[in-house]
Structure formats: C-alpha cells, structure tokens
Design an enzyme around this catalytic site. Sequence first.
Site, PDB file in Angstrom:
ATOM      1  N   GLY A   1       0.835  -1.188   0.000  1.00  0.00           N
ATOM      2  CA  GLY A   1       0.000   0.000   0.000  1.00  0.00           C
ATOM      3  C   GLY A   1       0.870   1.239   0.000  1.00  0.00           C
ATOM      4  O   GLY A   1       1.964   1.254  -0.578  1.00  0.00           O
ATOM      5  N   THR A   2       0.410   2.279   0.649  1.00  0.00           N
ATOM      6  CA  THR A   2       1.145   3.548   0.669  1.00  0.00           C
ATOM      7  C   THR A   2       2.546   3.380   1.232  1.00  0.00           C
ATOM      8  O   THR A   2       3.527   3.880   0.664  1.00  0.00           O
ATOM      9  CB  THR A   2       0.372   4.580   1.510  1.00  0.00           C
ATOM     10  OG1 THR A   2      -0.951   4.723   0.983  1.00  0.00           O
ATOM     11  CG2 THR A   2       1.061   5.922   1.478  1.00  0.00           C
ATOM     12  N   ARG A  26      -3.016  -8.684  -2.702  1.00  0.00           N
ATOM     13  CA  ARG A  26      -4.266  -9.379  -2.999  1.00  0.00           C
ATOM     14  C   ARG A  26      -4.677  -9.217  -4.454  1.00  0.00           C
ATOM     15  O   ARG A  26      -5.212 -10.140  -5.057  1.00  0.00           O
ATOM     16  CB  ARG A  26      -5.380  -8.861  -2.084  1.00  0.00           C
ATOM     17  CG  ARG A  26      -5.258  -9.335  -0.652  1.00  0.00           C
ATOM     18  CD  ARG A  26      -6.451  -8.892   0.178  1.00  0.00           C
ATOM     19  NE  ARG A  26      -6.541  -7.428   0.264  1.00  0.00           N
ATOM     20  CZ  ARG A  26      -7.556  -6.770   0.798  1.00  0.00           C
ATOM     21  NH1 ARG A  26      -8.602  -7.445   1.276  1.00  0.00           N
ATOM     22  NH2 ARG A  26      -7.554  -5.452   0.857  1.00  0.00           N
ATOM     23  N   ARG A  27      -4.426  -8.029  -5.025  1.00  0.00           N
ATOM     24  CA  ARG A  27      -4.854  -7.753  -6.400  1.00  0.00           C
ATOM     25  C   ARG A  27      -3.660  -7.222  -7.203  1.00  0.00           C
ATOM     26  O   ARG A  27      -3.433  -6.005  -7.259  1.00  0.00           O
ATOM     27  CB  ARG A  27      -6.011  -6.751  -6.392  1.00  0.00           C
ATOM     28  CG  ARG A  27      -7.274  -7.297  -5.722  1.00  0.00           C
ATOM     29  CD  ARG A  27      -8.407  -6.273  -5.725  1.00  0.00           C
ATOM     30  NE  ARG A  27      -8.135  -5.175  -4.811  1.00  0.00           N
ATOM     31  CZ  ARG A  27      -8.465  -5.193  -3.511  1.00  0.00           C
ATOM     32  NH1 ARG A  27      -9.068  -6.244  -2.998  1.00  0.00           N
ATOM     33  NH2 ARG A  27      -8.193  -4.151  -2.741  1.00  0.00           N
ATOM     34  N   LYS A  49       0.648  -2.546  14.639  1.00  0.00           N
ATOM     35  CA  LYS A  49       0.424  -2.234  16.059  1.00  0.00           C
ATOM     36  C   LYS A  49      -0.638  -3.137  16.675  1.00  0.00           C
ATOM     37  O   LYS A  49      -0.507  -3.569  17.822  1.00  0.00           O
ATOM     38  CB  LYS A  49       0.045  -0.766  16.229  1.00  0.00           C
ATOM     39  CG  LYS A  49      -1.140  -0.345  15.366  1.00  0.00           C
ATOM     40  CD  LYS A  49      -1.315   1.149  15.371  1.00  0.00           C
ATOM     41  CE  LYS A  49      -2.336   1.577  14.312  1.00  0.00           C
ATOM     42  NZ  LYS A  49      -1.806   1.446  12.951  1.00  0.00           N
ATOM     43  N   ASP A  66      -6.893   2.703  17.841  1.00  0.00           N
ATOM     44  CA  ASP A  66      -5.533   2.850  17.322  1.00  0.00           C
ATOM     45  C   ASP A  66      -4.584   3.287  18.432  1.00  0.00           C
ATOM     46  O   ASP A  66      -3.513   2.696  18.631  1.00  0.00           O
ATOM     47  CB  ASP A  66      -5.537   3.870  16.179  1.00  0.00           C
ATOM     48  CG  ASP A  66      -4.145   4.183  15.661  1.00  0.00           C
ATOM     49  OD1 ASP A  66      -3.633   3.416  14.830  1.00  0.00           O
ATOM     50  OD2 ASP A  66      -3.563   5.210  16.088  1.00  0.00           O
ATOM     51  N   LYS A 116      -1.296   1.279  20.497  1.00  0.00           N
ATOM     52  CA  LYS A 116       0.025   1.898  20.651  1.00  0.00           C
ATOM     53  C   LYS A 116       0.389   2.057  22.123  1.00  0.00           C
ATOM     54  O   LYS A 116       1.550   1.864  22.510  1.00  0.00           O
ATOM     55  CB  LYS A 116       0.034   3.249  19.936  1.00  0.00           C
ATOM     56  CG  LYS A 116      -0.118   3.130  18.428  1.00  0.00           C
ATOM     57  CD  LYS A 116      -0.338   4.472  17.760  1.00  0.00           C
ATOM     58  CE  LYS A 116      -0.497   4.324  16.256  1.00  0.00           C
ATOM     59  NZ  LYS A 116      -0.808   5.608  15.584  1.00  0.00           N
ATOM     60  N   GLY A 173       1.729   8.417   7.357  1.00  0.00           N
ATOM     61  CA  GLY A 173       2.070   8.772   5.977  1.00  0.00           C
ATOM     62  C   GLY A 173       3.053   7.796   5.381  1.00  0.00           C
ATOM     63  O   GLY A 173       3.806   7.124   6.097  1.00  0.00           O
TER      64      GLY A 173
END
Length: 434
Positions: A16-17, A49-50, A106, A202, A206, A308
């Site tokens: 991903g990113t 996955r794709r 996490k 989230d 953490k 990010g």
Amino acid sequence: MNQDRAPIRVALLGCGTVGTEVLRLLHDQPDEFAARTGAPMLVTGVAVRRPHKHPEVPEHLLTTDAQALVEGDVDVVVELIGGIEPARSLLLTALRSGKSVVTANKALLAEHGSELYAAADASGADIYFEAAVAGAIPLLRPLRESLAGDRINRVMGIVNGTTNFILSAMDSTGAGYAETLDEAGRLGYAEADPTADVDGFDAAAKAAILASLAFHTRVTASDVHREGISAVTPGDIAAARTLDRTVKLLAICERVVDEDGTESVSARVHPAMIPRSHPLAGVGDAFNAVFVEAEAAGQLMFYGQGAGGAPTASAVLGDLVAVARNLVVAGKGPRESAHAQLPVRPMGKTPTRYHISLDVADKAGVLSQVAAMFNEHDVSISVVRQQGRGEEASLVVVTHTAPDAALRSTVDKIAQLPVVREVVSVMRVEGEPS
C-alpha cells in the site's frame, strides 16, 4: 561492504502507501543500503491481494501467495498488511523458521506480541517494529534500548494524527466534532471509516506497546482503558480555554506506586485538558509527540510525523537496516523484556484529576452542597470558579488527584443535586502538578 557477501533477501507483504515507498527507496538507493548494512538488499517478492492494482511493482515480483513467499528462500519478512490474520500466522511461520521480521502492525503486537517474541527467541530470529507507533518518530528504539538502563515512570503522548487534527481544529475554529471530522475526511486525515481512530482503538494498541516496553511488563490492548473523542463538545473546548488549557487525546502509561511501595502499571487513552504551556499543547494538525519521564534522563520529548507513506517507510527501512546488519555479523537484536511482570491497574483505581463544569442555581448554599459531595467521596478541590447569570450560575471545579472511580461517583452524585441544573462538561486534567 563485502562485495562477495550474498544479498539479504527480503519478502514484502503488502504494498500500500507504505509498502510502495519502501520498495521505491530500496530500488532507488541500492548502493546506499548495501553500504549501510554490509550486504546488498534484494527484494525477492511482493505479496498483494490484487496484482493488477500494482503497476508500480515489477511483474516478476508480484504474487498472491503470501504463505509461499514467506516459506521460500528469504532472510527477512517485512509485514505491512495490517490486522491480525493472516499477518499473525505468516509472521509466526517466518519467525519459527528463523527468518527475521520487520512489522508496522500495532494491532498484532498489542494482542499477540508475546507469542511473536517467544517464536523469535526460540529460533534466534529478530523482530523489529519501530513503525508500529508514531510513524517516523524514533521512539520505540529509545525505550527499548537507549533507556534500558533507566527507570521510566511515565509515557504520555499524542499518538494518533487524525484525532489530533480534529481536536486542534475544534480548538482553533470553535467548530463541532462532526463538522471537523468531515473536514478531516475531505483533507485525507480521516479514513472513510474513522472508528479505529476516533474511538481510540488505534491509540490504545500503541499505548499497550509503549507500556510493555517502558515498564518491562506484558500489556495488551484489552488492558488499556479506552475513550474516544466523539463526545468532546465545543463547550469542553471553551471550558478548557477559560483555564488556559487545550484538549488532546492522550495515551498515558505510568508506573503507579502505592503508599506501601507496591507498584503497578496504568495504561489509558482518553481526552484530557492540558495546560497550554505544556510541550504537548502546541502539537497541532496530524503530528504526533510523546513525552517520556525517566528518573535519570529526566523529561524527554519525541515529535514528528506520525503517519504517511514516506515517514512510516523511514521507520520500516531503519528496522530493515538493523536486521540486515545483524544478519551480516551473525548478531541479534534486542529481545522482549517482561521481567518486571507488574500488575495492570484498573482505571477505577488509577489516580486522575477532573475538570467539572456545572450549571447551577444562583443562590446561597450551592457551593457548600457541591463541596459536601466531594468531601463525602474523599476528593479534595484544587480550583473553584463561580459566575452568576441571573437565576443561573456556572460553577467550575478542578480536583486534586484521586482514584478515578471516586471522581466518577462524585460527579454522578452531584448531578442528582436539586441545585444542579446540568453537568455541562467532565474531563480529566493532565500535565500539571496535582
């Protein structure tokens, strides 16, 4: 660099990113990474996955079979898919076969960290996870290594950028929660489903990781008291402003010592008022910051971009370099440290402070009735402010430190007083002497 050294073979799970940025940097700077580690880095496969949605990845690297990739001829598995399964099973497979792991997961660490550490210890493999908390900020390694010889008493910080953006915007504009959440979504700070962020899941994961490292005790996400920000109102923000405070969603992990010397660990996530003079108060937008208090080192603050692609990739690559160096010299990274085995203190017994705003009848005896409720629950008052408004008045009370259950019970009793029209705001207070 040893030119004859076989390359460090890396399997990347998820692209991903963050994964895309990790792959790009490894591709663009091969000589730089080879010089830092003592051996070339070679990505042998990328599990997604794709595959058709990843034109940026060379076709020969793409696979949908993550299990085969992990079981293959690789030295390090970098996991960036998130969630519990299949990440847990894949990483256990890697660690049990002696392959080192770098992860940013996490939730997995907060729930199953002990299982992963045990697998790493059994095989001698490394597990690194700097990117799991606070993105690019070097935080976990200082707790795990640099401060290993010190006694940490408290870790308090802003570890979720989405909620910090929302609360910062509410403070600066006076807007409500729902309106500001919509704006965060438009700007890309909030996910389409923001539940994990705004409800504190989230941050709680953490906090579990931070508490485990800081206090050498196994703490899971279920041990962390969790409250989100959806109930924070413009009235709460305004009430904080009148006392020169601001509201932040804080992850707070602390060592609590009773009068008899018994120690326990408190781990909690909730909105709190902090003085505007506190270093965390000036942390705005989607930035993260963590304040650490240690006996010898004193007060330390870690600040930077907590999320990010590029910032998180920086932390992942830092871990990857560390793992590769260990492989080159046949060394090992730090292991789990849970020797203290301190009990986790329930929230009701955790010492906190409250800021309470009340709408009351403007007549004699109101303050004495309210004060009697505090006295009944053995809660002392630090600050009282009362202002009349015709037949009504506003009353603000800030308490000294007391067990959270006693404070909550006091508020419930006060709400039942005939002279109290409404409990306008209740929020914990942090970051100043009790």
